[in-house]
Design an enzyme around this catalytic site. Structure first.
Site, PDB file in Angstrom:
ATOM      1  CD  GLU A  22      40.147  -7.615  32.274  1.00 12.90           C
ATOM      2  OE1 GLU A  22      41.255  -7.804  32.776  1.00 12.90           O
ATOM      3  OE2 GLU A  22      39.106  -8.161  32.675  1.00 12.90           O
ATOM      4  CG  ASP A 135      41.585 -12.932  49.561  1.00 15.89           C
ATOM      5  OD1 ASP A 135      41.539 -11.780  49.090  1.00 15.89           O
ATOM      6  OD2 ASP A 135      42.295 -13.827  49.076  1.00 15.89           O
ATOM      7  CB  ALA A 138      40.560  -4.212  44.961  1.00 11.75           C
ATOM      8  CE  LYS A 156      38.887 -13.781  37.357  1.00 10.04           C
ATOM      9  NZ  LYS A 156      38.344 -12.418  37.394  1.00 10.04           N
TER      10      LYS A 156
END
Length: 301
Positions: A22, A135, A138, A156
């Protein structure tokens, strides 16, 4: 639409190992000029393991699979680079925008290019106080419908880890610990939660990947949870104290929604004298090396 570098295209055509990387960690996750040095180091680590790195980013509206030196420098040094999830790809392409790809966008573009292995730091997941905010990253939904193997150090540690594991189970995403029966916590070797499956060699991971294909199961990911070494993790006591302080500061300042995660991560980095950042880089460094070995085992079929 995809711009695949010659090196990556030739490797895929020759059934040689390729590892997707990424670009968000380069553009948004690390300070300059440290970010470029780390980006180059990660690509070199993949090469040292005998695989080809494919760092992914969107440049001037074109998704690039594999970056040249000047393109990597652009991602690391250019101001105004957006952070692009997979939902952002269509408007970014239409607007000819440039941006760094998150886990979800990188996984999707890598899969479209025919890359099966992707290395990152930590995944997104279910956020704290989900019952009030709803929340959720995605990353989870995308990985539930994308056939790719993601080598990461868990999710995380600022997130709701048990809720994230439960959500992955509900979505049918396979999670296996690499050399451990504990789920890692990004900066931490152990999040405090178990995993159901343990894999110990790249060849075992590749066998699971082959079984995914043979069973013709829904196109979901395989998450290989690879913990940061204990000697390179963030001190667990320091992590707990600073995270508690960060959550208090978040509430006091009224930070909500999508702003919570970057606020907490920034607080951790600033209040651990850079130890959190060093643990992050150590985790990613180990993950890209393991991903290269898995990609190599996968191509031996």
């Amino acid at each position: 639409m995809l711009v695949v570098s010659d090196e990556v295209r030739e490797a895929l055509a020759g059934r040689r190992p390729v590892v997707a990387l990424e670009s968000t960690i380069i553009a948004h996750g690390l300070p300059r000029p440290h970010n470029l040095r780390v980006a180059e180091e990660l690509e070199e680590a993949v090469r040292q393991e005998g695989a080809v790195p494919a760092t992914i980013a969107v440049l001037d509206g074109r998704p690039h699979i594999g970056l040249g030196e000047e393109q990597l420098e652009r991602v690391a040094g250019e101001d105004g680079f957006r952070k692009l999830g997979h939902r952002d790809l269509p408007p970014a392409v239409a607007a000819k925008a440039s941006g760094a790809t998150t886990v979800s966008a990188t996984a999707l573009l890598a899969s479209l290019a025919g890359i099966r292995v992707f290395a990152t730091g930590g995944l997104g997941g279910v956020h704290r106080e989900w019952t009030q905010t709803q929340d959720e990253s995605a990353d989870l939904g995308l990985l539930a419908r994308t056939r790719i193997t993601v080598v990461c150090s868990g999710v995380k540690s600022i997130l709701d880890v048990p809720a994230t594991l439960q959500r992955l189970e509900t979505l049918g995403v396979t999670v296996a610990g690499y050399g451990t029966d504990r789920f890692p916590g990004f900066y931490l070797t152990d999040s405090g939660h178990p995993v159901d499956w343990t894999l110990t060699t790249p060849e075992e991971v590749a066998e699971v990947m082959r079984a995914q294909n043979a069973l013709r199961l829904p196109e979901s990911a395989l998450i290989v949870a690879h913990p940061v070494p204990p000697e390179e993790q963030l001190d667990p006591g320091l992590h707990a104290r600073v995270l508690a302080e960060a959550l208090d500061a978040c509430a006091a300042q009224g930070v909500t929604g999508q702003a919570v995660t970057p606020f907490l991560l920034d607080h951790l980095v600033r209040h651990t004298d850079g130890a959190a950042l060093r643990a992050n880089v150590a985790a990613v460094r180990g993950n890209v090396r393991l991903a290269a070995r898995i990609a190599t085992a996968w191509t031996r079929r």
